[in-house]
Design a protein around this motif. Structure first.
Motif, mmCIF file in Angstrom:
data_model
loop_
_atom_site.group_PDB
_atom_site.id
_atom_site.type_symbol
_atom_site.label_atom_id
_atom_site.label_comp_id
_atom_site.label_asym_id
_atom_site.label_seq_id
_atom_site.Cartn_x
_atom_site.Cartn_y
_atom_site.Cartn_z
ATOM 1 N N VAL A 89 46.140 -148.359 -9.481
ATOM 2 C CA VAL A 89 47.423 -148.999 -9.775
ATOM 3 C C VAL A 89 47.383 -150.398 -9.180
ATOM 4 O O VAL A 89 47.083 -150.560 -7.994
ATOM 5 N N TYR A 90 47.669 -151.383 -10.011
ATOM 6 C CA TYR A 90 47.646 -152.774 -9.579
ATOM 7 C C TYR A 90 49.081 -153.272 -9.429
ATOM 8 O O TYR A 90 49.880 -153.187 -10.352
ATOM 9 N N PHE A 91 49.377 -153.787 -8.236
ATOM 10 C CA PHE A 91 50.717 -154.288 -7.952
ATOM 11 C C PHE A 91 50.698 -155.800 -7.784
ATOM 12 O O PHE A 91 49.758 -156.377 -7.228
ATOM 13 N N CYS A 92 51.752 -156.396 -8.234
ATOM 14 C CA CYS A 92 52.022 -157.801 -7.985
ATOM 15 C C CYS A 92 53.236 -157.857 -7.054
ATOM 16 O O CYS A 92 54.161 -157.040 -7.174
ATOM 17 N N ALA A 93 53.224 -158.787 -6.124
ATOM 18 C CA ALA A 93 54.355 -158.962 -5.223
ATOM 19 C C ALA A 93 54.626 -160.450 -5.068
ATOM 20 O O ALA A 93 53.722 -161.277 -5.244
ATOM 21 N N SER A 94 55.851 -160.794 -4.742
ATOM 22 C CA SER A 94 56.164 -162.200 -4.483
ATOM 23 C C SER A 94 57.037 -162.314 -3.245
ATOM 24 O O SER A 94 57.714 -161.351 -2.840
ATOM 25 N N SER A 95 56.978 -163.471 -2.616
ATOM 26 C CA SER A 95 57.834 -163.745 -1.467
ATOM 27 C C SER A 95 58.345 -165.172 -1.562
ATOM 28 O O SER A 95 57.755 -166.023 -2.226
ATOM 29 N N LEU A 96 59.430 -165.426 -0.856
ATOM 30 C CA LEU A 96 60.104 -166.717 -0.975
ATOM 31 C C LEU A 96 59.308 -167.843 -0.340
ATOM 32 O O LEU A 96 59.106 -168.904 -0.940
ATOM 33 N N LEU A 97 58.822 -167.597 0.875
ATOM 34 C CA LEU A 97 58.187 -168.668 1.632
ATOM 35 C C LEU A 97 56.694 -168.722 1.329
ATOM 36 O O LEU A 97 56.007 -167.706 1.317
ATOM 37 N N ALA A 98 56.194 -169.911 1.117
ATOM 38 C CA ALA A 98 54.766 -170.095 0.876
ATOM 39 C C ALA A 98 54.032 -170.129 2.209
ATOM 40 O O ALA A 98 54.481 -170.782 3.154
ATOM 41 N N GLY A 99 52.915 -169.415 2.256
ATOM 42 C CA GLY A 99 52.069 -169.479 3.426
ATOM 43 C C GLY A 99 52.591 -168.759 4.642
ATOM 44 O O GLY A 99 52.163 -169.026 5.761
ATOM 45 N N GLU A 100 53.524 -167.829 4.449
ATOM 46 C CA GLU A 100 54.093 -167.122 5.589
ATOM 47 C C GLU A 100 54.089 -165.631 5.317
ATOM 48 O O GLU A 100 54.966 -165.095 4.645
ATOM 49 N N PHE A 101 53.102 -164.940 5.873
ATOM 50 C CA PHE A 101 52.970 -163.508 5.592
ATOM 51 C C PHE A 101 54.049 -162.675 6.256
ATOM 52 O O PHE A 101 54.199 -161.508 5.929
ATOM 53 N N THR A 102 54.762 -163.225 7.191
ATOM 54 C CA THR A 102 55.836 -162.445 7.804
ATOM 55 C C THR A 102 57.078 -162.413 6.926
ATOM 56 O O THR A 102 58.018 -161.698 7.226
ATOM 57 N N ASP A 103 57.074 -163.177 5.850
ATOM 58 C CA ASP A 103 58.200 -163.159 4.928
ATOM 59 C C ASP A 103 58.152 -161.890 4.082
ATOM 60 O O ASP A 103 57.069 -161.398 3.749
#
Lengths: 116, 114
Positions: A89-103
Motif C-alpha cells: 500500500v502506497y501512501f501520500c502525505a502532506s504537511s503545512l511547513l516545508a522542511g519541518e518533520f515535526t509538523d
C-alpha cells in the motif's frame, strides 16, 4: 477540505508493466511525502518534497522507482518495470511547513498495488 | 536494527478495560515522537506529537507520555470504536549522512470487544 487525495485506490498489474500512482496534497501544504506500507517492513518513507523540490530520495528502493512533483497540487510515483515484490500500500502525505518533520503529516487513503 | 519497537503486536481488551501500549526507541537526537491511529483500509490519522521527556498529551480516552527511551499510549475505559492499529513514529536528525525523516514502528493492533 477534501484532505489528501490519491488515485487509483486499487491497482492490479502484471510484472513488467509501468505503474503510476497519483497524489493531490492538501491545498496550501508545502511538503509532500510518499510512503510504502507492507506487513513485513511496516511504513517506510520513500521520498519527500519541499516546495515541489525533491529533497531526499534515499528511501526509494531501486532505480525502477521515480517521483515527480510538477506543481504544488500534484505528484506522481512511478514504478517501471513493476515486480511482484513491489506489491504494497502506497501512501501520500502532506504537511503545512516545508522542511519541518515535526509538523503534522496528513495521510491520504492509500493505493493498494498488486503486481502479479 | 529496529530503531522503533512497539509492543505488544496485538492486544485484545474488553470494553472498559484500561491498558497501555508501548513504543521504545533507540535513536539519538530525537526531535519528536508521534502517535498515529490507522483504521483498516485507511491512511494513518495523527493523534499526538511529543517533543521532550516528561511531556504528556491527552485526547478523549487517550493519553500519551514520553521518557528518554520510550513512550506509552494509555487507553482509559476503551470503547469498541477505539479498535485500530496504533502507530508510533520518531523523528531524529541524522549526523554524518542518512536520510532525515520519520521512522515508524510496526504498530499495535488493538481490538476492543463489547
Amino acid at each position: 477540505d477534501a484532505g489528501v487525495i490519491q488515485s487509483p485506490r486499487h491497482e492490479v498489474t502484471e510484472m513488467g508493466q509501468e505503474v503510476t500512482l497519483r497524489c493531490k496534497p492538501i491545498s496550501g501544504h508545502n511538503s509532500l511525502f510518499w510512503y510504502r506500507q507492507t506487513m513485513m517492513r511496516g511504513l517506510e518513507l520513500l521520498i519527500y518534497f519541499n516546495n515541489n523540490v525533491p529533497i531526499d530520495d534515499s528511501g526509494m528502493p531501486e532505480d525502477r522507482f521515480s517521483a515527480k512533483m510538477p506543481n504544488a497540487s500534484f505528484s506522481t510515483l512511478k514504478i517501471q518495470p513493476s515486480e511482484p515484490r513491489d506489491s504494497a500500500v502506497y501512501f501520500c502525505a502532506s504537511s503545512l511547513l516545508a522542511g519541518e518533520f515535526t509538523d503534522t503529516q496528513y495521510f491520504g487513503p492509500g493505493t493498494r498495488l498488486t503486481v502479479l | 536494527e529496529d530503531q522503533v519497537t512497539q509492543s505488544p503486536e496485538a492486544l485484545r481488551l474488553q470494553e472498559g478495560e484500561s491498558s497501555s501500549l508501548n513504543c521504545s526507541y533507540t535513536v539519538s537526537g530525537l526531535r519528536g515522537l508521534f502517535w498515529y491511529r490507522q483504521d483498516p483500509g485507511k491512511g494513518p490519522e495523527f493523534l499526538f506529537t511529543l517533543y521532550s521527556a516528561g511531556e504528556e498529551k491527552e485526547k478523549e480516552r487517550l493519553k500519551a507520555t514520553l521518557t528518554k527511551k520510550e513512550s506509552f499510549l494509555h487507553i482509559t475505559a476503551p470503547k469498541p470504536e477505539d479498535s485500530a492499529t496504533y502507530l508510533c513514529a520518531v523523528y531524529q536528525v541524522y549526523s554524518g549522512g542518512g536520510a532525515d525523516g520519520l521512522t515508524f514502528g510496526k504498530g499495535t493492533h488493538l481490538i476492543i470487544q463489547p
